[in-house]
Design a protein around this motif. Sequence first.
Motif, mmCIF file in Angstrom:
data_model
loop_
_atom_site.group_PDB
_atom_site.id
_atom_site.type_symbol
_atom_site.label_atom_id
_atom_site.label_comp_id
_atom_site.label_asym_id
_atom_site.label_seq_id
_atom_site.Cartn_x
_atom_site.Cartn_y
_atom_site.Cartn_z
ATOM 1 N N TRP A 227 0.827 -1.215 0.000
ATOM 2 C CA TRP A 227 0.000 0.000 0.000
ATOM 3 C C TRP A 227 0.861 1.265 0.000
ATOM 4 O O TRP A 227 0.463 2.282 -0.455
ATOM 5 C CB TRP A 227 -0.894 0.025 1.230
ATOM 6 N N ASP A 228 2.002 1.148 0.620
ATOM 7 C CA ASP A 228 2.739 2.370 0.902
ATOM 8 C C ASP A 228 4.104 2.412 0.259
ATOM 9 O O ASP A 228 5.013 3.041 0.754
ATOM 10 C CB ASP A 228 2.898 2.532 2.411
ATOM 11 N N ARG B 218 14.063 22.178 3.414
ATOM 12 C CA ARG B 218 14.968 22.782 4.382
ATOM 13 C C ARG B 218 14.756 24.284 4.525
ATOM 14 O O ARG B 218 15.233 24.885 5.457
ATOM 15 C CB ARG B 218 16.424 22.515 3.967
ATOM 16 N N ALA C 12 3.652 14.470 9.578
ATOM 17 C CA ALA C 12 4.729 13.820 10.329
ATOM 18 C C ALA C 12 6.042 13.846 9.559
ATOM 19 O O ALA C 12 7.102 13.732 10.143
ATOM 20 C CB ALA C 12 4.340 12.390 10.647
ATOM 21 N N ASP C 13 5.967 14.001 8.232
ATOM 22 C CA ASP C 13 7.204 13.834 7.461
ATOM 23 C C ASP C 13 7.988 15.135 7.276
ATOM 24 O O ASP C 13 9.093 15.119 6.764
ATOM 25 C CB ASP C 13 6.911 13.192 6.092
ATOM 26 N N SER D 84 10.158 18.078 8.713
ATOM 27 C CA SER D 84 10.960 18.293 9.902
ATOM 28 C C SER D 84 10.781 19.711 10.434
ATOM 29 O O SER D 84 10.575 20.653 9.686
ATOM 30 C CB SER D 84 12.421 18.050 9.575
ATOM 31 N N LEU D 85 10.869 19.851 11.756
ATOM 32 C CA LEU D 85 10.840 21.179 12.364
ATOM 33 C C LEU D 85 12.121 21.930 12.063
ATOM 34 O O LEU D 85 12.206 23.130 12.265
ATOM 35 C CB LEU D 85 10.715 21.039 13.877
ATOM 36 N N THR E 262 -0.086 7.349 10.730
ATOM 37 C CA THR E 262 0.272 8.763 10.613
ATOM 38 C C THR E 262 1.716 8.937 10.153
ATOM 39 O O THR E 262 2.007 9.784 9.314
ATOM 40 C CB THR E 262 0.112 9.475 11.968
ATOM 41 N N ILE E 263 2.617 8.140 10.713
ATOM 42 C CA ILE E 263 4.018 8.459 10.435
ATOM 43 C C ILE E 263 4.669 7.562 9.412
ATOM 44 O O ILE E 263 5.629 7.966 8.778
ATOM 45 C CB ILE E 263 4.853 8.422 11.711
ATOM 46 N N LEU F 82 2.875 4.551 7.371
ATOM 47 C CA LEU F 82 2.125 3.854 6.331
ATOM 48 C C LEU F 82 0.790 4.541 6.065
ATOM 49 O O LEU F 82 -0.261 4.032 6.407
ATOM 50 C CB LEU F 82 1.871 2.404 6.770
ATOM 51 N N PRO F 83 0.826 5.728 5.448
ATOM 52 C CA PRO F 83 -0.399 6.550 5.374
ATOM 53 C C PRO F 83 -1.561 5.915 4.633
ATOM 54 O O PRO F 83 -2.705 6.267 4.912
ATOM 55 C CB PRO F 83 0.080 7.818 4.672
ATOM 56 N N THR F 84 -1.313 5.024 3.704
ATOM 57 C CA THR F 84 -2.460 4.505 2.950
ATOM 58 C C THR F 84 -2.850 3.086 3.337
ATOM 59 O O THR F 84 -3.743 2.504 2.744
ATOM 60 C CB THR F 84 -2.172 4.548 1.440
ATOM 61 N N THR F 85 -2.176 2.525 4.313
ATOM 62 C CA THR F 85 -2.533 1.177 4.746
ATOM 63 C C THR F 85 -3.818 1.218 5.562
ATOM 64 O O THR F 85 -3.964 2.064 6.426
ATOM 65 C CB THR F 85 -1.403 0.598 5.608
ATOM 66 N N PRO F 86 -4.745 0.296 5.286
ATOM 67 C CA PRO F 86 -5.973 0.280 6.083
ATOM 68 C C PRO F 86 -5.670 -0.078 7.535
ATOM 69 O O PRO F 86 -4.745 -0.834 7.824
ATOM 70 C CB PRO F 86 -6.815 -0.813 5.429
ATOM 71 N N PHE G 165 8.455 12.540 19.650
ATOM 72 C CA PHE G 165 8.693 12.181 18.255
ATOM 73 C C PHE G 165 9.256 13.378 17.476
ATOM 74 O O PHE G 165 10.236 13.250 16.735
ATOM 75 C CB PHE G 165 7.379 11.705 17.644
ATOM 76 N N SER H 295 13.008 14.009 15.686
ATOM 77 C CA SER H 295 13.238 14.408 14.295
ATOM 78 C C SER H 295 14.034 15.706 14.229
ATOM 79 O O SER H 295 14.582 16.058 13.192
ATOM 80 C CB SER H 295 11.911 14.567 13.561
ATOM 81 N N ASN I 88 16.903 12.729 10.577
ATOM 82 C CA ASN I 88 15.672 11.941 10.494
ATOM 83 C C ASN I 88 15.773 10.619 11.247
ATOM 84 O O ASN I 88 15.559 9.551 10.703
ATOM 85 C CB ASN I 88 15.295 11.677 9.029
#
Lengths: 399, 363
Positions: free
Chosen positions: A21-22, A102, A126-127, A129-130, B107-108, B110-114, B250, B254, B264
């Motif tokens: 899926w991902d 960036r 979530a992806d 970065s701050l 959310t972090i 696997l966004p499209t996995t059911p 979290f 990051s 990351n």
Amino acid sequence: MRKIILRLGLCLSVLFISGCWDRKELNEQALWIGSGWDVAKNDGVELSGQIVIPSNIQTQGGGGGLMQKGFFTISAKGKNLSDALQNIQTKLSREAFSGQRRVIIFGEQFARRGLKRQLDNSQRRADVSLRSDVFVIKGSTAKKALSVSNPLEKPPIAATLGEHKISGGRGNTAYLSLLMAATSDGLRPSIPVLEFSSSLDGEKKGNENSANPPLLRLAGVAIFDKNLKMQGLLNMEENRHMLWVMGILQNLTISFKKKDMNASLTLNKLSSKIEPHISKNQQITFTVTLKGEGSLKENNSGLDVQSPNNLKRLEKEFEKISQKQVQQTVTKVQKKYGLDIFGLGEVIHRKKPNQWKSLKYDWDKRFPEADIIVKTDIKIKELGMDGPSLLFKESEIKK
Amino acid sequence: MKLSGLQIFWLMFTFETGNMILLTLSPTFQDAKQDAWISFLLASILGTLIVFVSSKAALLYPGKTLIEYSKLIFGKWLGILIVIVYLIQWYSVIADILREFAEFTITILLPTTPLWVLVLTMLLLLIYITYSGGIEGIGRCSEVFGPIILLSVFILLILSVSIFNYKNFLPVFSDTGFVPILKGTVHPLSFLGESVMMLMLLSFMDQPNKGPKRAVLGIAAASCLVSTVAIWVLLILGPEIASKLRHPAFDAVSYVTVMDFIQNLEILAVLVWLLSVFIKLSLYFFLANYGTAQLLHIKNWRKLIWVTSAFFFVLAVIFPNPTYTYIFDNTFWIYFALPVNMVGIPLLLWFVGSLRKKYQANH
């Protein structure tokens, strides 16, 4: 029987391992490295992005031929970021991937309209970065700023990051410090400013392959009020003074010029200590003690710096000039803008928390009335390779 | 199925850390602002008391589980009632953690996995370890996972020393005061209090006498680690931002970068978190199955797994949206599970149990 079931189970699990899926193939992603924000009609935004062209980014050149651009810029309008991104995606064949973003640039008009109701997306995802750098582009739009290429850096936005870092500023912590200032009572946000420039000062700007290519330069800092609306600008020198008072400046070169001499000192160990004092009649006084240590870079005079008295004299000169300049900057910010970009309110908050409770509500009124006394304390720790300048005769040298 | 003292230590440590770091920081920062670390230290002290009381209570009847000795202490019906109170806690929290795990992963990573796929995958793992390993398998797993968690948190802390802003500590106490700090204490305490499962776990130990000490040490280590992480988040993000983010640890991970080439790291942190959540889920999963089987006098508790897993699956998927797990944590868990399951009943068990023992000894 059991073994057969186990084997079947193992084979089936392969279906899950691939994460079908991902899957995110690199060649199905558009690497989005810089974001730009501009105003659009009806309070909308225009989002622009600098996107890497992967096939042109390789460092090994294939011999002659024209340099290929390593990026392109894309933009679209929308109600907010996500809406604009959806519109961008209609002309972008790959999915925009912001994990490597960036730099964020705000157009000046956008910054003056206010940031408060715009930026949530960056933290909600979530992806992203701050750790980003953030700029305001002076008198122009972010999409133009993102289209300027750079002779050194293939994705040109990396150049702004480099300029910011090398000038001793906040670098990629700028975005977090914007967020912190936005949530704080005693510190108003300030964002570094970029402006259009060219490689040669005072010459007519050529195209990007000419001897005088257009460049983006760091041009100071933008001051924001507590509603995150841009109120004004400070120049680069004032920006450095501000950062020194805040205690986050990394390096600074001070120069002074008198009629018979000039000299320069590069400070690489800078600190700031702020003592608040509140008198009985509620007059607030801050004593800002700025310290700096560094190495002498230039001494165009016959002054032999190996003698302690001469060194003292130089140090005094540097202290005097830097004190005067920083004091000027502080007064300018107080009188012209009245916004506490130095975070002096936070100093009261930390050191006199009980008094702060009553001050914090009208800090924007109280800050311009505060007395701010700047003191500097400068030490020369390294002299370099010569005593007096070599161009001076024995008779001109002052021991 | 026997647990060693060391395994109890690592079990306590491993199952507490992951979810506490993920879920308790934000609410504590909301209440206690920059004094959240005081809340965490208070919670640490109270949490070790809870685990001490519950393992002491279990030590009164070594070799017997909560299901058995609660009947001995309180008589049949009251004993069953107490067991049911705990079963409700275990059953509901498994579904809640499963759901939270799936949502956070979506959310972090696997966004499209059911959602159901993630819940099912985790359930399959749980079934595997509980069915084939039982509590001993879980204990051994934690012996491996625990040190990994400890080490990776330690490395993260060292990598980020240079970006600490020590001014974020100030001002201490004057912005908040007693009440907000105590309010903040409740969140980590309601997680540390989950160590009441020592009421059950002690009966599986080969040397039950060692139980209280090991469990207390385990919880103390876990709460030290979580408090350190709270201070770390405070020093990087400051109280205001940490209280608004849902998972501030979290974001702080990051934010860590070393010389611009180690970046990351959050994905690593998530993997470590998964290890802890897995141990936590499997502990609850084992307790729920084993406890139900004992209560219903089912000889082979493993057979129950199939029924309960189906139940957990449905329960985890049935929450209509993410706010329900949030409400679960902030209402049932704090207002019911904390005072009743974690403080009230263990104290009662210990008190009444010791009285009963003394009474029996005198006669």
